[in-house]
Design an enzyme around this catalytic site. Structure first.
Site, PDB file in Angstrom:
ATOM      1  CB  ILE A 160       0.175 -15.677  12.482  1.00  0.00           C
ATOM      2  CG1 ILE A 160      -1.249 -16.244  12.439  1.00  0.00           C
ATOM      3  CG2 ILE A 160       0.959 -16.284  13.644  1.00  0.00           C
ATOM      4  CD1 ILE A 160      -1.311 -17.728  12.181  1.00  0.00           C
ATOM      5  CD  GLU A 219      23.826   0.944  -6.042  1.00  0.00           C
ATOM      6  OE1 GLU A 219      23.699  -0.276  -5.838  1.00  0.00           O
ATOM      7  OE2 GLU A 219      24.875   1.457  -6.493  1.00  0.00           O
ATOM      8  CD  GLN A 270     -17.228   0.468   7.906  1.00  0.00           C
ATOM      9  OE1 GLN A 270     -17.953  -0.051   8.756  1.00  0.00           O
ATOM     10  NE2 GLN A 270     -17.705   0.980   6.772  1.00  0.00           N
ATOM     11  CG  HIS A 286      26.502  -1.691  -4.225  1.00  0.00           C
ATOM     12  ND1 HIS A 286      25.700  -2.157  -5.238  1.00  0.00           N
ATOM     13  CD2 HIS A 286      27.242  -2.750  -3.805  1.00  0.00           C
ATOM     14  CE1 HIS A 286      25.931  -3.444  -5.425  1.00  0.00           C
ATOM     15  NE2 HIS A 286      26.864  -3.833  -4.570  1.00  0.00           N
ATOM     16  CG  LEU A 339      35.233  -2.663 -11.248  1.00  0.00           C
ATOM     17  CD1 LEU A 339      35.675  -1.395 -10.525  1.00  0.00           C
ATOM     18  CD2 LEU A 339      35.856  -3.880 -10.560  1.00  0.00           C
ATOM     19  CG  LEU A 352      -2.187  -0.830   1.150  1.00  0.00           C
ATOM     20  CD1 LEU A 352      -2.930  -0.775   2.483  1.00  0.00           C
ATOM     21  CD2 LEU A 352      -3.091  -0.353   0.033  1.00  0.00           C
ATOM     22  CB  CYS A 370      28.941  -4.245  -7.284  1.00  0.00           C
ATOM     23  SG  CYS A 370      29.406  -5.541  -6.109  1.00  0.00           S
TER      24      CYS A 370
END
Length: 583
Positions: free
Chosen positions: A163, A529, A207, A527, A399, A25, A396
């Site tokens: 659960i 990013e 609800q 990395h 390269l 969501l 990574c």
């Protein structure tokens, strides 16, 4: 009459974000956007994600199931939502920002084995919930600058009714009891589906979701209503009545043009003002200066550039979430919109297939990954781009593929990585010394890679030094393999330059071709990013997008690059095969 018990005084407020009805969501983006709004009001905000799975961390999980693994500065492998938190708050978080059921149970069982429970029967309540509470409350600690947070936003993963989530929800309820209701706020995200045949929005799922939350002792203070359109006031009033929530706390959040518009959507609905009022936080106006500049760059680009992301996991874009966001941010730095073309690396194994897949792109990005599948396609994409002057950025594994392609171009035709072909006569990429037990199956795989931030020193006047504007940098890593130093001189014959290393010069961190050989073909073992922000784009991505724009503005005339002499295999190149790899 006995005096009422007073809750301990606390300057820190707790805000819990839960979700109901369905997953995905946007709880993480909602929490991040609210954190951004509170930060823009001058408050100190930190964030945390509670994940109900039994894995200790997502480091060994399938990227098709979980998406990317986000690595923090201190080397923790965390949920991708932690990346959203860092990007929206514009601050680094630590490993404590992600808590899993696996971590909690591991700690509790270890304590039981040490006898710390003094013979108690160890149970979910109180022992598991106490450990969860300890980790939530530990977020109140001061940061490296000595500042304690004004607000801790904790996202509880999963869906109310699962659960797996129950211990985390119970722990959150107990936190509210311990710190006081006036210091705690529950924000519940729920779906309001639109039924096309009847033309109606349905409130019943929300609800029921709130009823499930209330059945375990939590009454939400505000509701985020997710829908593809605005929820009208009459329906908001109905939901407020049936769910026992103030009408000011019923927030309509229709789909936004971009994720960076979400803070504006929440602010328009006055969620941030409602939270500030309910938690008695200092009221300051939102400073929109930086965010408005970002939105102008998002919605008013001056140019468009098309980048091919050649990856192994493109069927789930979340597997490359931070890469995609860093590319977009690199575009923001250049006032350009980045159009991403998702290319399966298997589709680039031959020159013909690479030409078909990459024919009309302005740049090629080779992201990280593990395993042999698709590797020849990544190498094929690099070969195609090198021959045509097409900008390339390798991350990574990217390269490592650049190095393999360069080695093959100078006669080491069987060059490969020890990861993909342990029997290769030319392991130009070798296993790091401290990773050999894990690779051999004699040590744990989880949490044992070279993880977190490490420094690097760049060659002066190199492309990467020009991009960074300095020769000393720090980037986050996640790998077990490195460039085999035995082959450095031979690989350099291709023109490839080792433009950045660890401070001791041992580990190759950056490679590039000089501009006279190729305009922009750069790889990093890191990395980068993971450190990019929408308001502070990473310099490597900004430089890469800039080079791609230059290529586009040259009308994509495919200029054949200077030919690298292709060496014929003569057996001499294998003279090093018995030499011990210094990596």
């Amino acid at each position: 009459m006995p005096a009422l018990r007073k809750h301990p005084q606390t300057a820190t407020k707790h805000l819990f974000v839960t979700g109901g009805v369905v997953s995905s969501l946007g709880k993480g983006l909602t929490a991040s956007s609210l954190g951004q709004l509170l930060t823009a009001r001058g408050l100190q905000v930190t964030m945390q994600k509670l994940d109900p799975y039994l894995n200790v961390d997502p480091g060994t999980m399938n990227p098709f199931q979980h998406g990317e693994v986000f690595v923090t500065e201190d080397g923790a492998e965390t949920d991708l939502d932690v990346g959203h938190y860092e990007r929206f708050l514009d601050r680094n978080l630590s490993g404590s920002a992600n808590v899993t059921t696996g971590q909690v149970y591991s700690t509790v069982i270890a304590k039981e084995r040490r006898g710390e429970y003094l013979g108690d029967t160890v149970q979910v309540i109180p022992h598991i919930t106490d450990e969860i509470k300890r980790r939530i409350l530990a977020m109140d600690a001061a940061d490296s600058d000595g500042n304690r947070p004004d607000v801790i936003i904790t996202e509880i993963g999963g869906t109310v009714g699962d659960i797996e989530s129950l211990p985390f929800l119970e722990a959150a309820r107990q936190v509210r009891h311990e710190v006081g209701r006036e210091n705690c706020f529950f924000l519940h995200c729920s779906l309001v589906p639109y039924m096309a045949p009847s033309g109606e929005l349905k409130t019943k799922p929300t609800q029921h979701s709130v009823a499930a939350l209330r059945s375990i002792g939590i009454t939400p203070d505000a509701l985020i209503l997710r829908c593809d359109r605005d929820v009208p006031e009459p329906l908001k009033n109905k939901i407020a009545l049936m769910c026992d929530v103030d009408i000011d706390g019923v927030i309509s959040t229709p789909d936004a043009p971009s994720i960076y518009d979400i803070p504006k959507v929440l602010h328009r609905e006055e969620l941030d003002a409602y939270v500030v009022r309910r938690l008695n936080l200092p009221f300051r106006d939102v400073d929109w200066t930086q965010w408005n500049d970002l939105l102008r760059r998002v919605h008013e680009p001056r140019d468009t550039v098309r980048i091919a992301l050649v990856g192994k996991y493109i069927d789930l874009s979340d597997a490359y979430l931070s890469v995609a966001e860093a590319l977009r941010a690199g575009g923001f730095a250049q006032h350009a919109k980045v159009e991403m073309r998702w290319v399966a690396s298997d589709d680039c194994e031959t020159d013909a297939s690479a030409a078909a897949a990459l024919a009309d792109v302005d740049g090629v990005l080779i992201p990280g990954g593990f395993g042999i599948r698709g590797i020849e396609g990544k190498i094929g994409a690099i070969h195609y781009a090198r021959k045509r002057g097409l900008p390339v950025l390798g991350l990574c594994l990217g390269l490592q593929c650049i190095v393999i392609e360069a080695a093959r171009s100078v006669g080491l035709t069987e060059a490969n990585s020890a990861e993909f072909d342990p029997a290769t006569p030319d392991p130009v990429i070798s296993t790091m010394a401290d990773q050999r037990d894990a690779v051999a199956g004699e040590a744990d795989l989880g949490g044992t890679m070279r993880l977190g931030a490490y420094p690097a020193v760049l060659e002066p006047n190199s492309l990467v030094a020009q991009a960074y504007g300095t020769i000393e940098v720090s980037e986050r890593h996640r790998h077990r393999y490195e460039v085999n130093n035995t082959y450095r001189d031979r690989i350099a014959e291709s023109g490839l330059r080792f433009s950045g290393t660890s401070p001791d010069g041992h580990l190759v961190e950056f490679v590039e071709y000089p501009p006279e050989v190729h305009p922009f073909l750069v790889g990093t073992q890191a990395h980068p990013e993971l450190k990019s922000r929408p308001t502070r784009p990473h310099p490597l991505f900004a430089a890469f997008v800039g080079a791609s724009l230059d290529y586009k503005n040259a009308e994509r005339l495919p200029v054949e690059m200077p030919e690298i002499p292709e060496h014929e295999p003569n057996g001499a190149e294998h003279a090093l095969e018995d030499a011990p790899a210094r990596g």
